[in-house]
Design a protein around this motif. Sequence first.
Motif, short mmCIF file in Angstrom:
data_model
loop_
_atom_site.label_atom_id
_atom_site.label_comp_id
_atom_site.label_asym_id
_atom_site.label_seq_id
_atom_site.Cartn_x
_atom_site.Cartn_y
_atom_site.Cartn_z
N LEU A 153 52.68 64.03 56.90
CA LEU A 153 51.91 63.08 57.70
C LEU A 153 50.72 62.52 56.94
O LEU A 153 50.40 61.33 57.06
CB LEU A 153 51.45 63.76 58.99
CG LEU A 153 50.62 62.90 59.95
CD1 LEU A 153 51.44 61.72 60.46
CD2 LEU A 153 50.12 63.74 61.12
N GLN A 154 50.06 63.36 56.14
CA GLN A 154 48.86 62.89 55.44
C GLN A 154 49.16 61.82 54.40
O GLN A 154 48.26 61.10 53.96
CB GLN A 154 48.16 64.07 54.78
CG GLN A 154 48.96 64.69 53.64
CD GLN A 154 48.22 65.83 52.98
OE1 GLN A 154 47.03 65.99 53.17
NE2 GLN A 154 48.93 66.63 52.21
N LEU A 155 50.42 61.70 54.00
CA LEU A 155 50.79 60.72 52.98
C LEU A 155 51.17 59.37 53.56
O LEU A 155 51.16 58.36 52.85
CB LEU A 155 51.96 61.25 52.14
CG LEU A 155 51.75 62.59 51.44
CD1 LEU A 155 53.03 63.01 50.73
CD2 LEU A 155 50.59 62.52 50.47
N THR A 158 48.67 56.02 53.66
CA THR A 158 48.32 55.41 52.37
C THR A 158 49.53 55.28 51.45
O THR A 158 49.37 55.00 50.26
CB THR A 158 47.25 56.24 51.65
OG1 THR A 158 47.78 57.55 51.36
CG2 THR A 158 46.01 56.38 52.50
N ALA A 159 50.74 55.48 51.99
CA ALA A 159 51.96 55.41 51.19
C ALA A 159 51.92 56.38 50.00
O ALA A 159 52.40 56.08 48.91
CB ALA A 159 52.20 53.98 50.70
N GLY A 160 51.33 57.54 50.23
CA GLY A 160 51.31 58.57 49.21
C GLY A 160 50.21 58.45 48.18
O GLY A 160 50.17 59.23 47.22
N ARG A 161 49.29 57.50 48.36
CA ARG A 161 48.20 57.31 47.39
C ARG A 161 46.98 58.13 47.80
O ARG A 161 46.74 58.36 48.98
CB ARG A 161 47.80 55.84 47.30
CG ARG A 161 48.90 54.89 46.91
CD ARG A 161 48.34 53.48 46.74
NE ARG A 161 49.38 52.51 46.46
CZ ARG A 161 50.00 51.77 47.39
NH1 ARG A 161 49.63 51.90 48.66
NH2 ARG A 161 50.93 50.92 47.07
N SER A 162 46.21 58.54 46.79
CA SER A 162 44.92 59.16 47.07
C SER A 162 43.97 58.11 47.60
O SER A 162 44.12 56.90 47.32
CB SER A 162 44.35 59.80 45.80
OG SER A 162 45.16 60.87 45.36
N ILE A 163 42.98 58.53 48.38
CA ILE A 163 42.06 57.60 49.03
C ILE A 163 40.73 57.56 48.28
O ILE A 163 40.07 58.59 48.11
CB ILE A 163 41.80 58.02 50.49
CG1 ILE A 163 43.11 58.08 51.26
CG2 ILE A 163 40.84 57.04 51.16
CD1 ILE A 163 42.96 58.56 52.70
N SER A 164 40.36 56.37 47.83
CA SER A 164 39.07 56.15 47.19
C SER A 164 38.66 54.71 47.44
O SER A 164 39.44 53.91 47.99
CB SER A 164 39.15 56.43 45.68
OG SER A 164 40.13 55.62 45.06
N ASP A 269 42.11 63.27 47.78
CA ASP A 269 43.14 63.59 46.78
C ASP A 269 44.37 64.17 47.47
O ASP A 269 44.27 65.17 48.19
CB ASP A 269 42.57 64.59 45.78
CG ASP A 269 43.45 64.74 44.55
OD1 ASP A 269 44.63 64.34 44.61
OD2 ASP A 269 42.97 65.26 43.53
N VAL A 270 45.53 63.56 47.23
CA VAL A 270 46.75 64.02 47.89
C VAL A 270 47.16 65.41 47.42
O VAL A 270 47.95 66.09 48.07
CB VAL A 270 47.91 63.03 47.64
CG1 VAL A 270 47.64 61.70 48.31
CG2 VAL A 270 48.17 62.85 46.15
N SER A 271 46.64 65.85 46.28
CA SER A 271 47.01 67.16 45.77
C SER A 271 46.01 68.25 46.17
O SER A 271 46.16 69.41 45.76
CB SER A 271 47.11 67.12 44.24
OG SER A 271 45.86 66.81 43.65
#
Length: 349
Positions: A153-155, A158-164, A269-271
């Motif tokens: 769900l968290q991806l 943002t279509a899998g991108r990290s948020i900045s 950060d997605v990771s």
Amino acid sequence: MTTIDDDVLAVAPTETPTAGRHNTAGTLLRSGAVFLLLALMLIGFTIAEPAFMNIANLMSILQAVSVVAILGAGVTVTLAVGGFDLSIGAVAASSVMAASYAMIVWHLDAAATVPLVLAFGAAVGLINAFLIVRLKVPDLLATLAMMFLLSGLQLIPTAGRSISAGLILPDGSKATGAYDPAFLLIGRYSLFGTLPVSVVVMIVVAILLHVLTERTRIGRLLFATGGNEVATRLAGASTARLRTLAYVISAVLASIGGIVIAARVGRGDVSSGGSLLMDSVAAALIGFAVLNLRRPNVLGTVVGAVFVGVLLNGLTMLNAPYYTQDFVKGAVLVGALALTYGLGRNSDR
């Protein structure tokens, strides 16, 4: 007058003063073993690398383990009711993304973002509790499903991108928001120039949960639920509410950990949160060995997190290969559990 048969006296076990002293020494050894090993590590690393005992490095260790200790405290509460929360790492990672999305995309400030993320954590805890308490789904399966659900769900937003800052959203628009400087203070500011705010948060969480679990009726009922749920229910306590409370506390603490991470790194950060589950579980289980309690306890969990943090920091300063860290953490966990249960069982014979 009642007499005692001579045959009974002949086979009755007796404890000599020497045996009593050995049992006492063994109990003291097990009770203080973790603190003794921690002291030996501090001395050894300081001798090998004098900079290890620098106040800045010690604060860095505490800051590094603060999130693990906070999440571990949540694991401890669920262990107290006889459960287990596998979703805490995913909740923390989702909280990082939620906080970042709220400020970067929705332009919210810290005063709105923090309650929003905490409410998100509480909602996840309630869903976990609903699955476990009402639908009778085994806790490992329910929280494992939640872990996968949140990880995916968290991806999606943002279509899998990290948020900045400057994030390109899936619809092609550009996010124009930025992190609130007040929010970043949570992860980057130090009181009196030396004590990080995240460490203060860890200490406050540890004290509050210690008081709740060890000094209040609710805490006694939490452990009673984990020990014998049927007897606790027959005694008049609502075990459903107690277990619900445990999972809500766990998820909210995971959200607090996510807030600290987001404020520290300044991006979604997605990771993030990749190793938080295993590290927090390790801290909670090492806590079983602290003071030889052999049960979940919050202060033991914090000590366990600090123990692992000191060990890894010392190895890093001695240039130990990074790929050995998981092995070292595993060895420490095995040693702590063997010390708690193996030696304790032998001494009880």
